[in-house]
Write a protein that holds these residues in place. Sequence first.
Motif, short mmCIF file in Angstrom:
data_model
loop_
_atom_site.label_atom_id
_atom_site.label_comp_id
_atom_site.label_asym_id
_atom_site.label_seq_id
_atom_site.Cartn_x
_atom_site.Cartn_y
_atom_site.Cartn_z
N CYS A 656 1.37 -10.80 -7.24
CA CYS A 656 1.29 -11.40 -5.90
C CYS A 656 2.23 -10.62 -4.97
O CYS A 656 3.34 -11.06 -4.64
N ALA A 674 1.11 -11.36 0.34
CA ALA A 674 1.62 -12.18 -0.77
C ALA A 674 1.85 -13.62 -0.32
O ALA A 674 1.49 -14.58 -1.02
N GLY A 725 7.25 -11.00 -2.57
CA GLY A 725 6.22 -10.65 -3.55
C GLY A 725 6.81 -10.75 -4.94
O GLY A 725 8.03 -10.79 -5.13
#
Length: 735
Positions: A656, A674, A725
């Motif tokens: 992510c 993200a 992230g």
Amino acid sequence: MAPYGDDITEGIPYVLSNPSGSATYQASNEAYDIAINGLPFFLNSGDDTPYRRVTAQYRKQQIDQSREPGEQTLTGWWLRSQSSFHFGMGIKYFEPAQDESLRFQYTESKGVNVWEKGQVTLINDVDVGHNTTNAIQDNGKPGQYLRSIEWTKSGNTYQGCLLLDGYDINKIYPTITATVTTKALTSNVATLTTSTAHGMAVGMTVDVTDVDATFNGSYTITAVTSTTLSYAKTAGDVTSTASTGTVQSNDTHFQDYAVVGAYKVYAYCDDGVYAYWIALIDDSGTDKTAMYKKLLNDDATVSPTEMFKTTSVIVNTAQMEFTKERIVACINNKVFEVSTTAAALPTAVYTHPVDNFVYTSITSSGAAIYVTGYSGGQSNIQKFTLSTAGAMPTLTSAITAAEMPVGELIYRIYYYLGYMLIGTSKGVRVAVVSDDGSIAYGPLLFNSEQPVYDFAARDRYVWCATNVDGAPGTTRIDLGTQVAQLVFPYAWDTYYSADSGRRTTACAFINGTNRIAFTTNNNGTDGAVYVETDEDNNGRLVESGYIQTGYIRYNTTENKLFKVLFPRFDSADGALSIESIDYAGSEYNLGSFAQTALIQEINTQYPVGPQEYVGYKFTMTRSSTDNTKGPLLTGYQLKALPAVPRQRLIQYPLLCFDRESDKFGVMVGYEGRAWDRMQQLEAVENAGDSIRIEDFRTGESYIGLIEEMDFINRTPTDKRFSGFGGILIVTIRSV
């Protein structure tokens, strides 16, 4: 306009809502590994963040609030036990956690006694007695009536019942049997000597068998000693000689009338000394209504005393009851109060406005006298409150104490232990009687296969004249226990298995005993009187009986695997067979235990496969060596397992980040991607709805729920980049 992805005010690129759980990913140029609710991700499987599949817990600790020992926990085996059945039959599901009273109830039984707490035994069988000849009357009333009586004759006291069978009144009693040792016939009088005191009396009807063609037949006793009995027999003299054979008696003719036009008895009652009855007579060619009385000690050879005869009302239906020291008589649509010494028909205390109103029953409580009947589909109970002088008031309109639903007709009312039993065309209701005589009745206890014509009572129980699974018999009600408001336990009781297609028309106890008697109608062939065998003297038991449990489903509609059943059964005096019953009522044989066999757990392999619920039927058979003894069932325990489909917990370690690449090096993403994706997944998680999961590596696609999300951010903020992230670990529960 700024390039796509640079403005965070742009719309989210993926649809969030998924009410049906069916959103799928539309393929693009990137080689994603999985998609959650149409949102694609790359996997980052590794030692620290592995992809995992775990079986979810499918059994949890459950608490059963019932008071059955050993059943408080359902860890491991799911248990269900029952150790008593004394709250009667009638339930569909055995769910003691829903209602505490259900733990002692079951679906159905036949041929067994469930009323002793903690045990089930076989009931007594019945003997066939006197024939009955009257059919159900044209107005719907029964053709037979029974009353418990006691009388004395020839120095003996007898306990029995007084039977009204249309055109005759008889005294009936349990069969008396004597063995013949000597026979003689002099001047058309036959005399038989018995091996022991025979206990019979003058006036009794006897059946002589296996003596010889001269002596055999049905006769009326004219003289007795303790070991001899005589009867009229027109034949040549026979000197006294040794003989064999049997003499039996189960009835005495009390009053006989010709079975033609007039001379029919419509109603009767007794006060313990005299019997009273109303009949239609032919008085020198004129139809009259007459009332008679006769001592209960007498028989048909004694003429009755005529109390009165009248043409003021010509009887076509009648009902009588001796109550509160008077006779209440309903003749046609009129109600009379009659003295036991009356010499004329008194003036009616009430005349129903409907000419064809049919009175069917009379009873009384402390505060009032009640009469009931019907006209067409309307039926009610009328109340007469006594005056201060103790007399019934003369009424121009009856006080209606209760009305039935239209189409439900009352045939019998019976006051006992503070309740009024109401026998109707539908079944039985129980009413509570207030101090002022008003009544409030409850729901139908059960739906009967026939109208309930009669009641009889002992201790806290009331027996009803019903069918028993198509056979003539009785149903017992326990007035000592109330399982709901005016709802009482009940179960089928005594019955005669070798007949069907008849109605049970009357019931009463052999006076002073616990032996119930009941009658059936003539339906083209004669019916009969049936008398329970003597419980106090090791009476014969029914050959077999059964009890069927309610369906067991452990308070849940999820499927189960029913595995093991352990019957608590004493086989010393009988055998047991067990069947399981599925949702459609189909029965499957599980096994049997012979008399004296060791009782063990049995596997319940039928019905095959997972089931929502199953019932069980225990059939008990009496002793093969002594028909007065039977087995004992004290309960059972069932073991089952849940059969719900297993769920999986699948852990996906997802990348992510704002920018990512697939396995081919194709880049995808934008600044803030993200955070956008996190928001999308959290929105789906918050909705709590089911979603579709697609694994492009294996081709797996399934519906699941987000069980847990764990985001790990290890990227620091750097210059113009947020640094947001990391690894998003999502756990999905398959459903």
